[in-house]
Design a protein around this motif. Structure first.
Motif, mmCIF file in Angstrom:
data_model
loop_
_atom_site.group_PDB
_atom_site.id
_atom_site.type_symbol
_atom_site.label_atom_id
_atom_site.label_comp_id
_atom_site.label_asym_id
_atom_site.label_seq_id
_atom_site.Cartn_x
_atom_site.Cartn_y
_atom_site.Cartn_z
ATOM 1 N N LEU A 187 4.194 -0.537 7.288
ATOM 2 C CA LEU A 187 5.383 -0.898 8.046
ATOM 3 C C LEU A 187 6.354 -1.660 7.156
ATOM 4 O O LEU A 187 5.942 -2.500 6.344
ATOM 5 C CB LEU A 187 5.010 -1.750 9.260
ATOM 6 C CG LEU A 187 4.096 -1.103 10.305
ATOM 7 C CD1 LEU A 187 3.746 -2.113 11.385
ATOM 8 C CD2 LEU A 187 4.762 0.108 10.929
ATOM 9 N N GLU A 219 10.321 -3.397 10.651
ATOM 10 C CA GLU A 219 9.413 -2.927 11.706
ATOM 11 C C GLU A 219 8.404 -4.004 12.078
ATOM 12 O O GLU A 219 8.080 -4.186 13.251
ATOM 13 C CB GLU A 219 8.701 -1.654 11.250
ATOM 14 C CG GLU A 219 9.618 -0.442 11.161
ATOM 15 C CD GLU A 219 8.943 0.757 10.535
ATOM 16 O OE1 GLU A 219 9.264 1.888 10.923
ATOM 17 O OE2 GLU A 219 8.077 0.558 9.646
ATOM 18 N N ARG A 245 10.153 -6.500 14.212
ATOM 19 C CA ARG A 245 10.381 -5.972 15.552
ATOM 20 C C ARG A 245 9.090 -6.015 16.388
ATOM 21 O O ARG A 245 9.108 -6.368 17.559
ATOM 22 C CB ARG A 245 10.902 -4.546 15.456
ATOM 23 C CG ARG A 245 11.356 -3.963 16.789
ATOM 24 C CD ARG A 245 11.871 -2.552 16.626
ATOM 25 N NE ARG A 245 13.053 -2.521 15.779
ATOM 26 C CZ ARG A 245 13.147 -1.814 14.655
ATOM 27 N NH1 ARG A 245 12.125 -1.082 14.235
ATOM 28 N NH2 ARG A 245 14.264 -1.817 13.955
ATOM 29 N N ARG A 246 7.937 -5.676 15.755
ATOM 30 C CA ARG A 246 6.660 -5.704 16.478
ATOM 31 C C ARG A 246 6.304 -7.134 16.878
ATOM 32 O O ARG A 246 5.846 -7.385 17.996
ATOM 33 C CB ARG A 246 5.567 -5.115 15.599
ATOM 34 C CG ARG A 246 4.170 -5.224 16.206
ATOM 35 C CD ARG A 246 3.133 -4.534 15.370
ATOM 36 N NE ARG A 246 3.312 -3.078 15.380
ATOM 37 C CZ ARG A 246 2.479 -2.236 14.775
ATOM 38 N NH1 ARG A 246 1.431 -2.693 14.110
ATOM 39 N NH2 ARG A 246 2.698 -0.934 14.847
#
Length: 237
Positions: free
Chosen positions: A49, A53, A56-57
């Motif tokens: 990732l 990303e 964002r997670r």
């Protein structure tokens, strides 16, 4: 001998063609792209990732955790609000009925036959009491103070009246007592300050007559709410 005189030799038989193998439906077809040695293709490595990303997670995880905490807080707040609302409603009901609350004198058990005269109300609403309670239901005999306090400890509500009360009102009170399957006592009480009195643990309602409406409200508030509520006391009369 000449070749003409030799017997003709035997010819070798021509080999027959082998029949094509029959299709076996139970045989699994070989996967396309499989190696000749039967080895399976290696799984592809997971893609790493990116920093965006991952951020964002993590943000989604924080939002879910925050939502769960807020939901739990909301449930607790609603439960506390209901408890406060019920207490306020009960307090309002006590004021409307004119219920008196007396200090708790404890739950000490006396020796069998031992007397106690230091109660803070008439009839008593708490304090030292006889080791055996009275049976619930309608009684034609008065119940000693030390005995009835033990009933109050078990969440029983007692409704008592002057023996000189109008017989029609006495019959009304007795009918009231029989309408409950347990944890209500109706009995006479000589020397009662008011014509009718209902008692529960630390609570007393004094009435000038057999007001069934107020008595039912009092019973609804305090029946089976004593410090040892849950002890059985079925009506015997």
């Amino acid at each position: 001998m000449s070749s003409k005189g030799k017997p003709p030799g035997k010819r070798k038989p021509t080999p027959k063609a082998k029949p094509a193998p029959k299709h076996d439906p139970t045989t699994r077809p070989r996967r396309a792209g499989a190696a000749a040695g039967g080895s399976r293709p290696q799984p592809q490595q997971r893609r790493r990732l990116s920093a965006t990303e991952r951020a964002r997670r993590q943000r989604r995880q924080r939002l879910r955790a925050t939502a769960s905490i807020l939901a739990a807080v909301l449930v607790v707040a609603v439960a506390v609000g209901l408890v406060v609302q019920r207490k306020q409603a009960d307090a309002q009901a006590l004021r409307t009925l004119g219920v008196q609350t007396f200090p708790n004198l404890g739950q000490r058990h006396l020796q069998s036959g031992q007397s106690f005269t230091g109660y803070n109300s008439t009839p008593p609403t708490s304090g030292p009491h006889d080791p055996a309670p009275a049976p619930c239901g309608v009684s034609s005999q008065s119940i000693p103070n030390t005995v009835q306090v033990h009933d109050l400890e078990h969440g029983v509500v007692t409704v008592q009246y002057r023996p000189t009360l109008d017989p029609t009102q006495i019959a009304t009170l007795q009918q009231l007592g029989r309408s409950y399957p347990s944890h209500v006592i109706v009995a006479p009480y000589p020397g009662l300050p008011e014509p009718v009195a209902a008692t529960a643990w630390t609570k007393l309602l004094a009435l000038g007559h057999a007001d069934v409406g107020k008595l039912r409200r009092f019973i609804g508030l305090f029946r089976q709410h004593g410090p040892e509520a849950g002890v059985s006391c079925p009506n015997n009369g």
